[in-house]
Design a protein around this motif. Structure first.
Motif, PDB file in Angstrom:
ATOM      1  N   THR A 158       0.840  -1.195   0.000  1.00 44.85           N
ATOM      2  CA  THR A 158       0.000   0.000   0.000  1.00 44.85           C
ATOM      3  C   THR A 158       0.878   1.250   0.000  1.00 44.85           C
ATOM      4  OG1 THR A 158      -0.048   0.224   2.402  1.00 44.85           O
ATOM      5  CG2 THR A 158      -1.677  -1.269   1.405  1.00 44.85           C
ATOM      6  N   PRO A 159       0.300   2.405  -0.326  1.00 43.91           N
ATOM      7  CA  PRO A 159       1.097   3.641  -0.237  1.00 43.91           C
ATOM      8  C   PRO A 159       1.661   3.886   1.156  1.00 43.91           C
ATOM      9  CG  PRO A 159      -0.875   4.018  -1.538  1.00 43.91           C
ATOM     10  CD  PRO A 159      -1.014   2.638  -0.958  1.00 43.91           C
ATOM     11  N   THR A 160       0.935   3.526   2.198  1.00 49.07           N
ATOM     12  CA  THR A 160       1.442   3.698   3.564  1.00 49.07           C
ATOM     13  C   THR A 160       2.659   2.816   3.807  1.00 49.07           C
ATOM     14  OG1 THR A 160      -0.748   4.289   4.385  1.00 49.07           O
ATOM     15  CG2 THR A 160       0.854   3.512   6.009  1.00 49.07           C
ATOM     16  N   GLN A 161       2.606   1.582   3.317  1.00 47.11           N
ATOM     17  CA  GLN A 161       3.744   0.672   3.472  1.00 47.11           C
ATOM     18  C   GLN A 161       4.930   1.142   2.634  1.00 47.11           C
ATOM     19  OE1 GLN A 161       1.557  -2.832   2.325  1.00 47.11           O
ATOM     20  NE2 GLN A 161       1.321  -3.502   4.466  1.00 47.11           N
ATOM     21  N   GLN A 162       4.666   1.670   1.461  1.00 48.95           N
ATOM     22  CA  GLN A 162       5.744   2.242   0.654  1.00 48.95           C
ATOM     23  C   GLN A 162       6.420   3.378   1.400  1.00 48.95           C
ATOM     24  OE1 GLN A 162       4.775   3.673  -3.396  1.00 48.95           O
ATOM     25  NE2 GLN A 162       6.120   5.406  -2.944  1.00 48.95           N
ATOM     26  N   ALA A 163       5.629   4.257   2.021  1.00 47.24           N
ATOM     27  CA  ALA A 163       6.184   5.385   2.767  1.00 47.24           C
ATOM     28  C   ALA A 163       7.010   4.929   3.954  1.00 47.24           C
ATOM     29  CB  ALA A 163       5.061   6.307   3.233  1.00 47.24           C
ATOM     30  N   ALA A 164       6.735   3.719   4.463  1.00 45.11           N
ATOM     31  CA  ALA A 164       7.520   3.144   5.556  1.00 45.11           C
ATOM     32  C   ALA A 164       8.740   2.383   5.039  1.00 45.11           C
ATOM     33  CB  ALA A 164       6.643   2.206   6.382  1.00 45.11           C
ATOM     34  N   PHE A 165       8.995   2.456   3.730  1.00 42.44           N
ATOM     35  CA  PHE A 165      10.146   1.826   3.077  1.00 42.44           C
ATOM     36  C   PHE A 165      10.050   0.301   3.023  1.00 42.44           C
ATOM     37  CE2 PHE A 165      12.219   5.913   4.335  1.00 42.44           C
ATOM     38  CZ  PHE A 165      12.563   6.345   3.056  1.00 42.44           C
ATOM     39  N   ALA A 166       8.818  -0.253   2.995  1.00 40.28           N
ATOM     40  CA  ALA A 166       8.690  -1.704   2.881  1.00 40.28           C
ATOM     41  C   ALA A 166       9.178  -2.219   1.531  1.00 40.28           C
ATOM     42  CB  ALA A 166       7.240  -2.127   3.120  1.00 40.28           C
ATOM     43  N   GLY A 167       9.178  -1.376   0.514  1.00 34.59           N
ATOM     44  CA  GLY A 167       9.699  -1.787  -0.782  1.00 34.59           C
ATOM     45  C   GLY A 167      11.206  -1.704  -0.886  1.00 34.59           C
ATOM     46  N   ASN A 168      11.855  -1.072   0.081  1.00 36.90           N
ATOM     47  CA  ASN A 168      13.302  -0.887   0.065  1.00 36.90           C
ATOM     48  C   ASN A 168      13.965  -2.020   0.842  1.00 36.90           C
ATOM     49  OD1 ASN A 168      15.882   1.143   1.171  1.00 36.90           O
ATOM     50  ND2 ASN A 168      15.329   1.082  -0.974  1.00 36.90           N
ATOM     51  N   ALA A 169      13.823  -3.220   0.291  1.00 34.15           N
ATOM     52  CA  ALA A 169      14.249  -4.442   0.963  1.00 34.15           C
ATOM     53  C   ALA A 169      15.244  -5.190   0.082  1.00 34.15           C
ATOM     54  CB  ALA A 169      13.033  -5.330   1.256  1.00 34.15           C
ATOM     55  N   ILE A 170      15.939  -6.143   0.692  1.00 31.45           N
ATOM     56  CA  ILE A 170      16.942  -6.911  -0.051  1.00 31.45           C
ATOM     57  C   ILE A 170      17.065  -8.309   0.532  1.00 31.45           C
ATOM     58  CG2 ILE A 170      18.883  -6.146   1.408  1.00 31.45           C
ATOM     59  CD1 ILE A 170      20.572  -5.989  -1.193  1.00 31.45           C
ATOM     60  N   ALA A 171      17.311  -9.267  -0.342  1.00 33.02           N
ATOM     61  CA  ALA A 171      17.666 -10.621   0.083  1.00 33.02           C
ATOM     62  C   ALA A 171      19.146 -10.827  -0.222  1.00 33.02           C
ATOM     63  CB  ALA A 171      16.821 -11.664  -0.643  1.00 33.02           C
ATOM     64  N   LEU A 172      19.942 -10.990   0.827  1.00 29.37           N
ATOM     65  CA  LEU A 172      21.371 -11.267   0.656  1.00 29.37           C
ATOM     66  C   LEU A 172      21.679 -12.748   0.716  1.00 29.37           C
ATOM     67  CD1 LEU A 172      22.911  -8.352   2.742  1.00 29.37           C
ATOM     68  CD2 LEU A 172      22.955  -8.619   0.254  1.00 29.37           C
ATOM     69  N   SER A 173      20.680 -13.546   1.008  1.00 30.30           N
ATOM     70  CA  SER A 173      20.797 -14.995   0.948  1.00 30.30           C
ATOM     71  C   SER A 173      19.462 -15.521   0.459  1.00 30.30           C
ATOM     72  CB  SER A 173      21.130 -15.583   2.325  1.00 30.30           C
ATOM     73  OG  SER A 173      19.966 -15.663   3.127  1.00 30.30           O
ATOM     74  N   PRO A 174      19.406 -16.755   0.009  1.00 30.89           N
ATOM     75  CA  PRO A 174      18.135 -17.293  -0.490  1.00 30.89           C
ATOM     76  C   PRO A 174      17.086 -17.499   0.590  1.00 30.89           C
ATOM     77  CG  PRO A 174      20.003 -18.536  -1.369  1.00 30.89           C
ATOM     78  CD  PRO A 174      20.537 -17.670  -0.263  1.00 30.89           C
ATOM     79  N   ARG A 175      17.440 -17.334   1.858  1.00 31.64           N
ATOM     80  CA  ARG A 175      16.499 -17.699   2.914  1.00 31.64           C
ATOM     81  C   ARG A 175      15.971 -16.520   3.721  1.00 31.64           C
ATOM     82  NH1 ARG A 175      18.869 -17.830   8.019  1.00 31.64           N
ATOM     83  NH2 ARG A 175      21.116 -17.486   8.036  1.00 31.64           N
ATOM     84  N   ARG A 176      16.482 -15.285   3.478  1.00 30.25           N
ATOM     85  CA  ARG A 176      16.061 -14.190   4.331  1.00 30.25           C
ATOM     86  C   ARG A 176      15.951 -12.891   3.537  1.00 30.25           C
ATOM     87  NH1 ARG A 176      18.227 -14.539   9.847  1.00 30.25           N
ATOM     88  NH2 ARG A 176      20.241 -14.823   8.810  1.00 30.25           N
TER      89      ARG A 176
END
Length: 313
Positions: free
Chosen positions: A246-264
């Motif tokens: 949602t736009p609220t989650q975007q504003a909380a940076f939920a889209g600014n995520a990364i997986a540095l391993s296949p499990r997390r």
């Protein structure tokens, strides 16, 4: 292929096997937030930046140390010292990225260090750092693709979200990356296909509204796209492991995520808190644990966890 046509892109992408290269990085590096402060020039097109009085340098340094320690659970993580003369140079993924050509087609090719061109003059000196360039040239043994001196802005994995497993790129166009810059990045990363799309007015980087997680899952905020249908088209490629924000989650940076391993998958504490139970379950169904680090002080700078992380492939 590099195109604005989602249909043409998806027709090719559906046939791309996950054999382009490793889906996740073998290491990562950070740049410490020395002298962390609001850069007024950067704030011209980054609506996420807080007012100057909201910056807390000591708190940002403490968060950054905790971030490095947390991410080291998945890959080796090292940090270069920040420069007090560069007040918002805590987001190195905009400036430096690494890439390998198609692993199947070029199995012996050397990795590349790609150096981007920042839009704002206050951040352009970051690209000239001899210590970072020298480390990759002399220690890692990379070849160098230097885009920093050409005229087109191309802020690397801020503007370009990459599916490393398939060799696919998703490039959000804004003042931080134009079409010519996108084409230069497509070539520098040696991608099989890149989809170009306009970000919604007021958005500056694709990695705030979109994340590909280890080549098998997706986080996307349709409101961050000028045409939300593009976000839904990309999500279809990763279904059933596509999580729409949602736009609220975007504003909380939920889209600014990364997986540095296949499990997390890693995101900030505020981003993780914004997810609802169904979204958390969707990530679990895709095989991901959720890692989180409190980053309130760093997020005052207009970016979050993924922005802090430059991957080494």
């Amino acid at each position: 292929m590099i195109t604005r046509d989602p249909g043409a892109f998806l027709a090719l992408a559906r046939g791309c096997a996950p054999d382009f290269g490793p889906a996740t990085a073998r290491a990562a590096f950070l740049v410490t937030p020395e002298g962390f402060a609001r850069a007024e020039e950067s704030a011209r097109d980054n609506r996420y930046m807080a007012a100057a009085e909201c910056y807390r340098g000591d708190a940002a340094l403490a968060e950054h140390r905790a971030l490095q320690q947390a991410l080291a659970a998945d890959v080796p993580v090292f940090a270069f010292a920040g420069d007090p003369a560069a007040p918002d140079a805590v987001f190195p993924n905009n400036v430096f990225a690494t890439a390998r050509p198609d692993a199947r087609a070029y199995p012996q090719a050397l990795p590349r260090l790609v150096v981007g061109r920042m839009r704002h003059t206050v951040r352009q000196p970051e690209a000239a750092r001899a210590d970072i360039r020298g480390f990759f040239r002399e220690v890692v043994g990379t070849t160098e693709v230097d885009l920093s001196q050409q005229p087109h802005p191309c802020e690397l994995t801020g503007s370009l979200v990459v599916d490393r497993a398939r060799g696919l790129g998703y490039c959000g166009l804004s003042e931080r990356c134009d079409e010519a810059g996108a084409r230069l990045m497509h070539e520098a990363f040696g991608l099989r296909a890149t989809l170009l799309f306009d970000l919604a007015p007021g958005e500056y980087h694709a990695n705030v509204v979109l994340a590909v997680l280890a080549g098998r899952a997706l986080l996307a905020s349709p409101a961050g796209f000028a045409d939300p249908a593009v976000a839904h088209a990309i999500a279809a490629l990763y279904a059933p492991h596509a999580v729409l924000l949602t736009p609220t989650q975007q504003a909380a940076f939920a889209g600014n995520a990364i997986a540095l391993s296949p499990r997390r998958v890693w995101m900030s504490g505020a981003a993780a808190a914004s997810l609802d139970p169904a979204q958390r379950q969707a990530l679990a169904a895709a095989g991901f644990e959720l890692g989180q680090v409190p980053l309130a002080a760093i997020e005052a700078g207009g970016g979050s966890l993924r922005c802090c992380v430059a991957e080494v492939f």
